[in-house]
Design an enzyme around this catalytic site. Sequence first.
Site, PDB file in Angstrom:
ATOM      1  N   SER A  10      52.651  91.821  37.014  1.00  0.00           N
ATOM      2  CA  SER A  10      52.363  92.801  38.052  1.00  0.00           C
ATOM      3  C   SER A  10      53.283  94.011  37.969  1.00  0.00           C
ATOM      4  O   SER A  10      53.065  95.004  38.663  1.00  0.00           O
ATOM      5  CB  SER A  10      52.506  92.160  39.428  1.00  0.00           C
ATOM      6  OG  SER A  10      53.856  91.776  39.620  1.00  0.00           O
ATOM      7  N   CYS A  11      54.327  93.947  37.147  1.00  0.00           N
ATOM      8  CA  CYS A  11      55.310  95.046  37.145  1.00  0.00           C
ATOM      9  C   CYS A  11      55.287  95.918  35.898  1.00  0.00           C
ATOM     10  O   CYS A  11      55.037  97.118  35.983  1.00  0.00           O
ATOM     11  CB  CYS A  11      56.709  94.486  37.306  1.00  0.00           C
ATOM     12  SG  CYS A  11      57.003  93.806  38.923  1.00  0.00           S
ATOM     13  N   PHE A  12      55.589  95.319  34.742  1.00  0.00           N
ATOM     14  CA  PHE A  12      55.812  96.141  33.557  1.00  0.00           C
ATOM     15  C   PHE A  12      54.666  97.103  33.235  1.00  0.00           C
ATOM     16  O   PHE A  12      54.896  98.308  33.103  1.00  0.00           O
ATOM     17  CB  PHE A  12      56.119  95.257  32.341  1.00  0.00           C
ATOM     18  CG  PHE A  12      57.510  94.672  32.322  1.00  0.00           C
ATOM     19  CD1 PHE A  12      58.412  94.933  33.339  1.00  0.00           C
ATOM     20  CD2 PHE A  12      57.915  93.876  31.277  1.00  0.00           C
ATOM     21  CE1 PHE A  12      59.688  94.398  33.325  1.00  0.00           C
ATOM     22  CE2 PHE A  12      59.193  93.332  31.243  1.00  0.00           C
ATOM     23  CZ  PHE A  12      60.081  93.590  32.271  1.00  0.00           C
ATOM     24  N   ASP A  66      54.219  99.698  36.132  1.00  0.00           N
ATOM     25  CA  ASP A  66      55.354 100.612  36.275  1.00  0.00           C
ATOM     26  C   ASP A  66      55.428 101.585  35.107  1.00  0.00           C
ATOM     27  O   ASP A  66      55.788 102.755  35.272  1.00  0.00           O
ATOM     28  CB  ASP A  66      56.673  99.826  36.393  1.00  0.00           C
ATOM     29  CG  ASP A  66      56.743  99.042  37.694  1.00  0.00           C
ATOM     30  OD1 ASP A  66      55.835  99.211  38.539  1.00  0.00           O
ATOM     31  OD2 ASP A  66      57.689  98.256  37.869  1.00  0.00           O
TER      32      ASP A  66
END
Length: 403
Positions: free
Chosen positions: A245-247, A250
């Site tokens: 869900s982040c890399f 982002d």
Amino acid sequence: MKLGVVGLGYVGMVTALAFSTLGHDVVGVDIERSRVDALRAGRSPVYEPGAEEYLAKTRALFTTEYSDLKGCELVFITVGTPPLPDGSQNVEFLKSAVGSLRESGYRGAVVPRSTVLPGTTERVVAPYFEHVGYNPEFLAEGRAFRDFFRPDKVVLGYRDEGTLSLLREVYEKIDAPKLEMDVTTAELVKYANNAFLSLKVAYANEMGNISKNIGVDVYRVMEAVGLDRRIGREFLNSGIGFGGSCFPKDLSALIFFSRQSGYEPVLLKAVYEQNARQPYRLVDLLKSKYPLLKGLKVGVLGLAFKPDTDDVREAPSIKIVSALLKEGAEVHAYDPRAMGNFKKLSVEFSTLVRYHSDARECVESSDVVLLLTEWGEFRNPALYDGKPVFEGRRILGKDGVGW
Ligand code: UDX
């Protein structure tokens, strides 16, 4: 201290439980009743090791009412900031949390903890509250409580001394370097941190792809490279690329933001591109041995983007399973936690993939096996019973994308 946490998703839940464990009086607010009910009943809405033990012990109050924040000195906002199609960020949930806080009469410090592009706290929060900060989280799924209690650092972004002293107080018991800075710098720290970790993974995969072409094991290479203290061994595990869900989100947001700021981020774009292609390396490896995938029974072990989570967001398994189905392979799959979430992703995944209740059954039903997630239970060589195995994550040291 009495403090609030608004938005009880993954980050909010961990934040509320962890601060409560540190002895603070925590009020957790979420507008979704079913989520609040689950937390009250001691059930974690997401799979995270330790969450239910903390839920059983916590004194935190979970509620749908902003009015329950009465008496809090500081409120963290941990609502979602989902990506928009152009790579930018949807901050509507943040705006609405700020609006509800204002309406409830709350006038204490407001500190977003969601990942937001630099300038967001100044633009969206600061006009409405006198006391404002920004405190990024660095919680990796599957080890979020450990990351919270034993972080490498704590970043305290602040606009006023009052908020800074409250932030120092809530983190008093955490033993880690604490960096104090303005909110916009703190917002960029989060992106810079994640972008560098993404870069390390993409670099390891680039080296892996070169290694594979010349018959070298990239893990032997990285073992040596990682001993250089200027580099470090972590996040150099080559495989089928990063998900979660982040890399990916982002990175896209930072690329968008960079362009908007007037700089074309050539390096970040290359990381994005490298990672977008990497899952297909495993399909190519399989095709180099089995040129015709049509009708081939392919067992896929692991669907989650990494072990110890049920999260399939941006998981490399999505691209790999889609490619296999497109080529007409008969896909069998097993994951200890993520099958439910994977099925929900598309009609094809729910109707064309054959799911199994354990790894052995999946292997037995297949002609070849692809390893996509390094779950502990896949490490047993006896599981494969002589079946050809191709590794997307280094588990057994068999034929893999970079080794
Ligand atoms: C990450 C950051 O670690 C965390 O600090 C941040 O707040 C949120 O993003 P998370 O997405 O939970 O956490 O997963 P992480 O363990 O960092 O792994 C991300 C992805 O990179 C996974 O798909 C993983 O398999 C991959 N990865 C990681 C590699 O391919 N090789 C590595 O060496 C490390």
